[in-house]
Design an enzyme around this catalytic site. Structure first.
Site, PDB file in Angstrom:
ATOM      1  N   GLU A  56       0.795  -1.236   0.000  1.00  0.00           N
ATOM      2  CA  GLU A  56       0.000   0.000   0.000  1.00  0.00           C
ATOM      3  C   GLU A  56       0.822   1.279   0.000  1.00  0.00           C
ATOM      4  O   GLU A  56       0.551   2.198   0.775  1.00  0.00           O
ATOM      5  CB  GLU A  56      -0.982  -0.003   1.175  1.00  0.00           C
ATOM      6  CG  GLU A  56      -1.996  -1.135   1.121  1.00  0.00           C
ATOM      7  CD  GLU A  56      -3.152  -0.943   2.099  1.00  0.00           C
ATOM      8  OE1 GLU A  56      -3.025  -0.142   3.036  1.00  0.00           O
ATOM      9  OE2 GLU A  56      -4.192  -1.611   1.905  1.00  0.00           O
TER      10      GLU A  56
ATOM     11  N   TYR B 205     -11.580  -3.277   0.760  1.00  0.00           N
ATOM     12  CA  TYR B 205     -12.409  -3.346   1.961  1.00  0.00           C
ATOM     13  C   TYR B 205     -13.825  -2.841   1.701  1.00  0.00           C
ATOM     14  O   TYR B 205     -14.390  -2.120   2.511  1.00  0.00           O
ATOM     15  CB  TYR B 205     -11.723  -2.554   3.084  1.00  0.00           C
ATOM     16  CG  TYR B 205     -10.499  -3.265   3.622  1.00  0.00           C
ATOM     17  CD1 TYR B 205     -10.612  -4.176   4.665  1.00  0.00           C
ATOM     18  CD2 TYR B 205      -9.235  -3.055   3.071  1.00  0.00           C
ATOM     19  CE1 TYR B 205      -9.500  -4.850   5.159  1.00  0.00           C
ATOM     20  CE2 TYR B 205      -8.123  -3.719   3.564  1.00  0.00           C
ATOM     21  CZ  TYR B 205      -8.259  -4.620   4.600  1.00  0.00           C
ATOM     22  OH  TYR B 205      -7.164  -5.290   5.092  1.00  0.00           O
TER      23      TYR B 205
HETATM   24  C1  BDP Z   1      -4.577  -2.316   5.099  1.00  0.00           C
HETATM   25  C2  BDP Z   1      -3.188  -2.679   5.551  1.00  0.00           C
HETATM   26  C3  BDP Z   1      -3.146  -3.545   6.791  1.00  0.00           C
HETATM   27  C4  BDP Z   1      -4.170  -3.050   7.790  1.00  0.00           C
HETATM   28  C5  BDP Z   1      -5.541  -3.184   7.169  1.00  0.00           C
HETATM   29  C6  BDP Z   1      -6.663  -2.748   8.109  1.00  0.00           C
HETATM   30  O1  BDP Z   1      -2.442  -3.285   4.519  1.00  0.00           O
HETATM   31  O2  BDP Z   1      -1.851  -3.549   7.325  1.00  0.00           O
HETATM   32  O3  BDP Z   1      -4.086  -3.699   9.020  1.00  0.00           O
HETATM   33  O4  BDP Z   1      -5.611  -2.391   6.017  1.00  0.00           O
HETATM   34  O5  BDP Z   1      -7.033  -1.575   8.081  1.00  0.00           O
HETATM   35  O6  BDP Z   1      -4.578  -0.969   4.827  1.00  0.00           O
HETATM   36  O7  BDP Z   1      -7.139  -3.570   8.877  1.00  0.00           O
END
Ligand code: BDP
Length: 591
Positions: free
Chosen positions: A413, A468
């Site tokens: 990221e 997400y």
């Molecule tokens: C992503 C990351 C990860 C985070 C996850 C989250 O790669 O390390 O822990 O999201 O927000 O951005 O749970």
């Protein structure tokens, strides 16, 4: 970089255990040369472990700077005439190693090993004082990067852009070992096969040679039977009726490299390897010519008490739980894991995406009053790039011979849409390919760098994306999330025509919280969230893998969306299954 081992010509002593321990609150240890004598302290600390959670003391947990470790070491009497080395499997994030008062090694980067030849500073049969100063600071010059701020009342605070607690200390083993003077310094094995014949290309680096040494190599099968032999520092060996290293069946051969002087054996090193190929063809990821679908997780080296300390029992249990879910793979989010983890994966046919520590190269997440732009003098700059090059080189040097590793991931990221992204990543992708031409190279894309905004994915072999929908976007609305996720995946597929791995998807879930309405944070929501994602993945031809975020709950810095850590685990931090674990087991075990 070879892992030290016992062999007919080498000996290995493990230096794990309790060390004297002192926290350098005043930041005076280096100036006062604490290495020059016994550390003035009553405290002890365990190696391997993170030190942070071992003491009921906030000042130690939040300390930003050096901590000091010390113990006395006995050198075996029989090592006279040999070269004597000390090796740290890691020091997070920077380590300085002293033998008595002499600085013998310094290393930046918290997740890769380093060693030093200390022969001139010790005597066989004698003892020495081993002192290790370990610094947990993250700066623009470190991987991962960070920023240290000072509060009005003078307290130094560590800021970082990644979502896991900045555990520090000596997380992995410490070794004292002997080698002959003329010795095998490095071994590189690459493989493919023609029909039933395995082609094993090898190259052996020899150190300390006088010039008249000869090198021989032998290949042994898993039963120890010799199946090929050759002479010379490089060549190609043919293995008839080859047993391939396969996902789910990790068949391993050994290559025994031997150095001879005047017909006498002086060094012997045994390197395990597997015969397999990896190839990207169109939208497929092929292992041994067969399409492979990644089922598994992003993980963390993270446990209560020991933090990021490596522990064989806990590692084994994590692998057993992976197997129970039906997972066939994982990504070493967000740093190289202990070598023992890769060795286990090699033996058991578990597929690994091996990642550097380059996480948080992105200011878009917000840094309080920190830097506003990612690629700038005050954040990701030339110093960061130099450390990133080192991180890639050390990862490949350490892990190149592991058959389980099928791909390098050089960052998680990063900002991929600013104009600085392409100039920053183009040389790094090229460097990785130059160091290892046999594995695909990738980086992991962040949600807000959509196919339209992303400027670097074409530099890589596979599209790896963390998404997400239903959690950070369309929170709790799985129906809108489903539409939006499918639309975006189709855009990636159309734009690049390459395989897509969903490297993260997940929802924070409090174990034991239940809801009739599939409310976010409940176990029911996490299960429904995963099922929605799976429906979409199954509709997209280019999707060749799904790695759930995360295998288990893990510790993070505290924050308004983090209650005692990140709760996206399918298992709790103490490895009890949430309802989602059963959903995965059903899906992954049935296909
Ligand atoms: C992503 C990351 C990860 C985070 C996850 C989250 O790669 O390390 O822990 O999201 O927000 O951005 O749970």
């Amino acid at each position: 970089m070879l892992k030290p081992q016992n062999s007919p010509t080498r000996e290995l002593v493990n230096l794990d255990g309790l060390y004297r321990f002192k926290v350098d609150f005043e930041r005076s240890g280096l100036a006062e040369k604490w290495q020059a004598g016994p550390l003035r302290t009553e405290m002890e600390v365990a190696v391997p472990s993170s030190y942070n959670d071992l003491f009921p003391d906030k000042a130690i947990r939040d300390h930003v700077g050096y901590v000091w470790y010390q113990r006395d070491v006995q050198v075996p009497r029989g090592w006279a005439g040999q070269r004597i080395h000390v090796r740290l499997d890691s020091a997070t994030h920077e380590g300085k190693v002293f033998v008595n008062e002499v600085l013998v090694a310094e290393h930046q980067g918290g997740y890769t090993p380093f060693a030093s030849d200390i022969t001139d500073h010790v005597t066989a049969g004698g003892t020495f004082r081993l002192t290790i100063a370990v610094n947990n600071e993250l700066t623009q010059a470190s991987i991962p990067p960070g920023v240290i701020t000072v509060t009005k009342d003078g307290r130094r605070q560590q800021q970082y852009m990644h979502d896991f607690y900045n555990y520090a200390g000596l997380h992995r083993s410490i070794w004292l070992y002997s080698t002959p003077v003329a010795r095998v310094e490095d071994v590189t094995v690459t493989t493919d096969y023609t029909g039933t014949v395995g082609n094993v290309s090898y190259s052996i680096d020899v150190a300390g040679a006088r010039g008249e040494e000869t090198v021989t190599v032998r290949v042994l099968d898993a039963e120890g039977r010799q199946v090929a032999e050759s002479e010379g520092r490089e060549g190609v060996l043919r293995v008839a009726d080859v047993s391939l290293w396969q996902p789910g069946a990790g068949y391993l051969y050994s290559l025994v490299a031997e150095v001879h002087q005047n017909g006498e054996l002086v060094d012997s090193y045994r390197q395990s390897f597997g015969v397999r190929t990896v190839e990207i063809r169109g939208k497929q990821f092929l292992i041994n010519g067969q399409p492979f679908y990644f089922k598994g997780f992003g993980m963390h080296e993270d446990h209560a008490g020991i933090g990021k300390g490596h522990n064989q029992a806990l590692m084994l249990n994590d692998f057993q739980l992976l197997d129970w879910t039906g997972a066939n793979s994982f990504r070493t989010t967000h740093y190289p894991y202990a070598e023992e983890v890769l060795e286990y994966a090699d033996r058991h046919g578990i597929v690994v995406i091996d990642e550097t520590g380059a996480v948080g190269l992105n200011t878009v997440f917000g840094f309080g009053a920190g830097p506003k732009s990612t690629y700038s003098d005050d954040y990701v700059n030339e110093d960061t790039a130099a450390s990133h090059r080192q991180a890639i080189a050390e990862l490949v040097a350490r892990d190149k011979n592991h058959p389980s590793v099928v791909m390098w991931c050089i960052a998680n990221e990063p900002n991929a849409s600013d104009e600085g992204a392409r100039p920053y990543f183009e040389p790094l992708a090229a460097l990785t390919r130059k160091l290892d031409a046999t594995r695909p190279v990738g980086y992991v894309n962040v949600g807000f760098d959509t196919p339209e905004k992303d400027t670097i994915t074409d530099l890589f072999d596979v599209v790896m994306i963390n998404r997400y929908y239903g959690w950070y976007h369309h929170h709790g609305d799985l129906s809108s999330a489903e539409t939006a996720l499918e639309k975006e995946l189709l855009e990636w597929e159309a734009k690049h025509g390459k395989p897509i791995i969903i490297t993260e998807y997940g929802a924070d879930t409090i174990a034991g919280l239940h809801s009739l309405y599939e409310t976010p944070w409940s176990e029911e929501f996490q299960a429904a969230f995963l099922e929605m994602n799976h429906r979409v993945f199954d509709r997209i031809e280019a999707v060749v893998g799904e790695h759930v975020w995360n295998f288990a709950d893990f510790q993070t810095a505290t924050g308004v969306i983090r209650v005692d850590g990140n709760k996206k685990g399918v298992f709790t931090r103490d490895r009890r299954p949430k309802a989602a674990a059963h959903i995965l087991r059903k899906r992954w075990s049935s296909n």
